[in-house]
Scaffold this active site. Structure first.
Site, PDB file in Angstrom:
ATOM      1  N   ARG A   1      -4.739  -5.014   1.463  1.00 51.07           N
ATOM      2  CA  ARG A   1      -5.574  -5.156   0.270  1.00 51.07           C
ATOM      3  C   ARG A   1      -6.936  -4.580   0.624  1.00 51.07           C
ATOM      4  O   ARG A   1      -7.405  -4.740   1.765  1.00 51.07           O
ATOM      5  CB  ARG A   1      -5.729  -6.622  -0.138  1.00 51.07           C
ATOM      6  CG  ARG A   1      -4.528  -7.237  -0.816  1.00 51.07           C
ATOM      7  CD  ARG A   1      -4.268  -6.678  -2.210  1.00 51.07           C
ATOM      8  NE  ARG A   1      -3.148  -7.334  -2.884  1.00 51.07           N
ATOM      9  CZ  ARG A   1      -1.889  -6.872  -2.896  1.00 51.07           C
ATOM     10  NH1 ARG A   1      -1.592  -5.738  -2.281  1.00 51.07           N
ATOM     11  NH2 ARG A   1      -0.942  -7.526  -3.533  1.00 51.07           N
TER      12      ARG A   1
ATOM     13  N   GLU B   1     -10.004  -1.401  -7.512  1.00 50.33           N
ATOM     14  CA  GLU B   1      -8.905  -0.519  -7.893  1.00 50.33           C
ATOM     15  C   GLU B   1      -8.882  -0.444  -9.415  1.00 50.33           C
ATOM     16  O   GLU B   1      -8.870  -1.484 -10.060  1.00 50.33           O
ATOM     17  CB  GLU B   1      -7.573  -1.060  -7.375  1.00 50.33           C
ATOM     18  CG  GLU B   1      -7.483  -1.002  -5.861  1.00 50.33           C
ATOM     19  CD  GLU B   1      -6.137  -1.412  -5.297  1.00 50.33           C
ATOM     20  OE1 GLU B   1      -5.228  -1.727  -6.094  1.00 50.33           O
ATOM     21  OE2 GLU B   1      -5.996  -1.419  -4.079  1.00 50.33           O
TER      22      GLU B   1
ATOM     23  N   HIS C   1      -2.653   2.911  -4.434  1.00 53.13           N
ATOM     24  CA  HIS C   1      -1.844   1.689  -4.289  1.00 53.13           C
ATOM     25  C   HIS C   1      -0.371   1.948  -4.681  1.00 53.13           C
ATOM     26  O   HIS C   1       0.146   1.338  -5.615  1.00 53.13           O
ATOM     27  CB  HIS C   1      -2.431   0.554  -5.140  1.00 53.13           C
ATOM     28  CG  HIS C   1      -2.016  -0.815  -4.672  1.00 53.13           C
ATOM     29  ND1 HIS C   1      -2.811  -1.914  -4.805  1.00 53.13           N
ATOM     30  CD2 HIS C   1      -0.875  -1.259  -4.085  1.00 53.13           C
ATOM     31  CE1 HIS C   1      -2.191  -2.981  -4.319  1.00 53.13           C
ATOM     32  NE2 HIS C   1      -0.998  -2.594  -3.878  1.00 53.13           N
TER      33      HIS C   1
HETATM   34  P1  NDP Z   1       3.893 -11.299   5.477  1.00 55.47           P
HETATM   35  O1  NDP Z   1       3.520 -12.640   4.997  1.00 55.47           O
HETATM   36  O2  NDP Z   1       5.250 -11.092   6.064  1.00 55.47           O
HETATM   37  O3  NDP Z   1       2.838 -10.785   6.536  1.00 55.47           O
HETATM   38  C1  NDP Z   1       1.492 -11.067   6.402  1.00 55.47           C
HETATM   39  C2  NDP Z   1       0.890 -11.040   7.766  1.00 55.47           C
HETATM   40  O4  NDP Z   1      -0.512 -11.264   7.648  1.00 55.47           O
HETATM   41  C3  NDP Z   1       1.446 -12.107   8.694  1.00 55.47           C
HETATM   42  O5  NDP Z   1       2.003 -11.493   9.819  1.00 55.47           O
HETATM   43  C4  NDP Z   1       0.218 -12.897   9.084  1.00 55.47           C
HETATM   44  O6  NDP Z   1       0.218 -13.215  10.455  1.00 55.47           O
HETATM   45  C5  NDP Z   1      -0.889 -11.894   8.830  1.00 55.47           C
HETATM   46  N1  NDP Z   1      -2.159 -12.573   8.836  1.00 55.47           N
HETATM   47  C6  NDP Z   1      -2.519 -13.696   8.195  1.00 55.47           C
HETATM   48  N2  NDP Z   1      -3.750 -14.058   8.586  1.00 55.47           N
HETATM   49  C7  NDP Z   1      -4.152 -13.147   9.494  1.00 55.47           C
HETATM   50  C8  NDP Z   1      -5.326 -12.974  10.257  1.00 55.47           C
HETATM   51  N3  NDP Z   1      -6.336 -13.833  10.161  1.00 55.47           N
HETATM   52  N4  NDP Z   1      -5.406 -11.915  11.088  1.00 55.47           N
HETATM   53  C9  NDP Z   1      -4.398 -11.028  11.167  1.00 55.47           C
HETATM   54  N5  NDP Z   1      -3.248 -11.162  10.488  1.00 55.47           N
HETATM   55  C10 NDP Z   1      -3.142 -12.197   9.655  1.00 55.47           C
HETATM   56  O7  NDP Z   1       3.670 -10.322   4.241  1.00 55.47           O
HETATM   57  P2  NDP Z   1       4.225  -8.842   4.002  1.00 55.47           P
HETATM   58  O8  NDP Z   1       4.296  -8.136   5.298  1.00 55.47           O
HETATM   59  O9  NDP Z   1       5.421  -8.891   3.164  1.00 55.47           O
HETATM   60  O10 NDP Z   1       3.035  -8.233   3.114  1.00 55.47           O
HETATM   61  C11 NDP Z   1       1.736  -8.176   3.645  1.00 55.47           C
HETATM   62  C12 NDP Z   1       0.733  -7.762   2.596  1.00 55.47           C
HETATM   63  O11 NDP Z   1       0.871  -6.381   2.306  1.00 55.47           O
HETATM   64  C13 NDP Z   1       0.856  -8.438   1.233  1.00 55.47           C
HETATM   65  O12 NDP Z   1       0.239  -9.706   1.237  1.00 55.47           O
HETATM   66  C14 NDP Z   1       0.169  -7.463   0.317  1.00 55.47           C
HETATM   67  O13 NDP Z   1      -1.197  -7.786   0.237  1.00 55.47           O
HETATM   68  C15 NDP Z   1       0.325  -6.125   1.025  1.00 55.47           C
HETATM   69  N6  NDP Z   1       1.233  -5.220   0.331  1.00 55.47           N
HETATM   70  C16 NDP Z   1       0.743  -4.014  -0.101  1.00 55.47           C
HETATM   71  C17 NDP Z   1       1.575  -3.108  -0.698  1.00 55.47           C
HETATM   72  C18 NDP Z   1       1.059  -1.799  -1.166  1.00 55.47           C
HETATM   73  O14 NDP Z   1       1.563  -1.296  -2.156  1.00 55.47           O
HETATM   74  N7  NDP Z   1       0.093  -1.209  -0.490  1.00 55.47           N
HETATM   75  C19 NDP Z   1       3.001  -3.399  -0.934  1.00 55.47           C
HETATM   76  C20 NDP Z   1       3.403  -4.687  -0.428  1.00 55.47           C
HETATM   77  C21 NDP Z   1       2.535  -5.548   0.179  1.00 55.47           C
HETATM   78  P3  NDP Z   1       0.349 -14.742  10.900  1.00 55.47           P
HETATM   79  O15 NDP Z   1       1.724 -15.161  10.515  1.00 55.47           O
HETATM   80  O16 NDP Z   1       0.087 -14.691  12.342  1.00 55.47           O
HETATM   81  O17 NDP Z   1      -0.701 -15.492  10.149  1.00 55.47           O
HETATM   82  C1  DGY Z   2       2.426  -6.186  -3.504  1.00 52.93           C
HETATM   83  O1  DGY Z   2       3.598  -6.420  -3.840  1.00 52.93           O
HETATM   84  O2  DGY Z   2       1.673  -7.054  -3.096  1.00 52.93           O
HETATM   85  C2  DGY Z   2       1.967  -4.773  -3.562  1.00 52.93           C
HETATM   86  O3  DGY Z   2       0.645  -4.597  -3.374  1.00 52.93           O
HETATM   87  C3  DGY Z   2       2.527  -3.948  -4.651  1.00 52.93           C
HETATM   88  O4  DGY Z   2       3.879  -3.804  -4.485  1.00 52.93           O
END
Ligand code: NDP
Ligand code: DGY
Length: 322
Positions: A239, A268, A287
């Site tokens: 984000r 955005e 995005h």
């Molecule tokens: P997950 O919940 O699997 O992963 C999120 C990660 O964030 C976890 O590994 C968590 O680690 C980490 N995190 C939380 N707090 C911290 C911190 N303080 N420092 C570092 N890492 C931290 O989610 P996803 O992988 O499925 O998705 C991640 C994000 O990607 C979504 O929340 C969304 O915002 C974004 N996204 C963007 C997209 C796009 O179109 N660009 C598409 C899809 C998603 P821990 O478990 O150690 O807390």
């Molecule tokens: C999400 O799902 O959070 C993405 O940003 C868009 O797919």
């Protein structure tokens, strides 16, 4: 029961809602976001809400919806647009769309990393504007993944999928950071859990794949960029608000870091006169992480099924634990 769908979504998801016969639904049938005033008016009395990441679902919206509202289903894995504490307090259930978009988003992260580190948009521009005069040994050089150290901020679903895709490029070492070590997830990449500061100092590529939370907001700031190598490349598909964009601009302009690739920004859309857009060493996408036809269709179907399950009081396919 009645539901509100806040945007035009893939036909596949709408068909699931229409065929279920569980609720009637009102839809903001546009590719543009529902205006706030319309959202507040149309959500009134609804039992279900199918929304997108661009809809801020806060106390005002929840108050406008009233006590009928049982379920909020967001067509996203990110939930930072939802006032989760307030939602929890009201006993409203939340559905979201993890896993099904992991591959598409990781693929885009890799594409963005390569486009940024190998200067693809800049090179394409040179072909068009006549800058390509001959093959030049010192021209359009970038940074390769072979023998590199990659630092993943947030080794979650997408972070792991990115690491899995980058490994065959010859990455020497993976570092990661998060709220706690994840030895089981890290084992596949022999990834080392390190503090954010060390990740910044040692990585040739930093990839941000964490969720946006109060802890991660503004985490990539002046101090972080100052620690990064001058030859390092910064990628964000998480984000926009995880990054202090003014600090990133300074880091790019001053040569503190080599380049940045962003799929997410603040705000955005990014205004077309934003200074970041004038930089050759910054690649910005609108995005599009999850934007494959198959993924968006699957997201709409999962969001519809989450909504229906919530309305029926059944187990959701993907419910966020509040
Ligand atoms: P997950 O919940 O699997 O992963 C999120 C990660 O964030 C976890 O590994 C968590 O680690 C980490 N995190 C939380 N707090 C911290 C911190 N303080 N420092 C570092 N890492 C931290 O989610 P996803 O992988 O499925 O998705 C991640 C994000 O990607 C979504 O929340 C969304 O915002 C974004 N996204 C963007 C997209 C796009 O179109 N660009 C598409 C899809 C998603 P821990 O478990 O150690 O807390
Ligand atoms: C999400 O799902 O959070 C993405 O940003 C868009 O797919």
């Amino acid at each position: 029961m009645q539901a509100l769908v806040t945007r035009r979504i893939p036909q596949e998801g709408l068909a699931v809602l229409a065929q279920a016969g569980v609720c009637s639904f009102q839809q903001w049938d546009s590719d543009e976001p529902i205006p706030r005033s319309e959202l507040l008016a149309q959500v009134a009395g609804k039992h279900g809400l199918l929304c997108l990441l661009s809809d801020r679902i806060d106390k005002e919206v929840l108050d406008a919806a009233g006590s009928n509202l049982k379920v909020i289903s967001t067509m996203s894995v990110g939930v930072d647009h939802l006032a989760l504490e307030e939602i929890k307090k009201r006993g409203i259930r939340v559905g979201y769309t993890p896993d099904i978009l992991t591959d598409a988003t990781a693929e885009l992260a890799v594409a963005l990393l390569l486009a940024t580190s190998r200067r693809l948009p800049e090179s394409m521009e040179e072909v068009k504007n006549g800058g390509w005069t001959t093959w030049k040994p010192l021209w359009m050089c970038g940074y390769g993944l072979s023998d590199s150290t990659v630092g993943i901020i947030g080794l979650g679903r997408i972070g792991q999928a990115v690491a899995r895709r980058l490994k065959p490029f010859g990455v020497k070492k993976f570092l990661y950071t998060g709220s706690h070590p994840k030895p089981e997830s890290a084992a596949e990449f022999q990834a080392e859990f390190v503090p954010l500061t060390k990740l910044g100092e040692e990585s040739d590529f930093v990839v941000v794949t964490c969720s946006l939370t109060p802890e991660t907001k503004g985490m990539c700031n002046e101090d972080f960029f100052a620690r990064m190598k001058k030859t390092s490349v910064f990628i964000n598909t998480s984000r926009g608000a995880v990054v202090n964009q003014d600090d990133l601009y300074q880091a790019l302009v001053s040569g503190q870091i080599a380049a940045a690739g962003l799929d997410v920004t603040t705000p955005e859309p990014l205004p077309t006169d934003d200074p970041l857009l004038a930089l050759k060493n910054c690649v910005i996408l609108p995005h599009i992480g999850s934007a494959t036809y198959g993924t968006r269709n699957a997201m709409s179907v999962l969001a519809a099924n989450n909504l229906l399950a919530g309305l029926k009081g059944e187990k959701m396919p993907s419910e966020l634990q509040l």
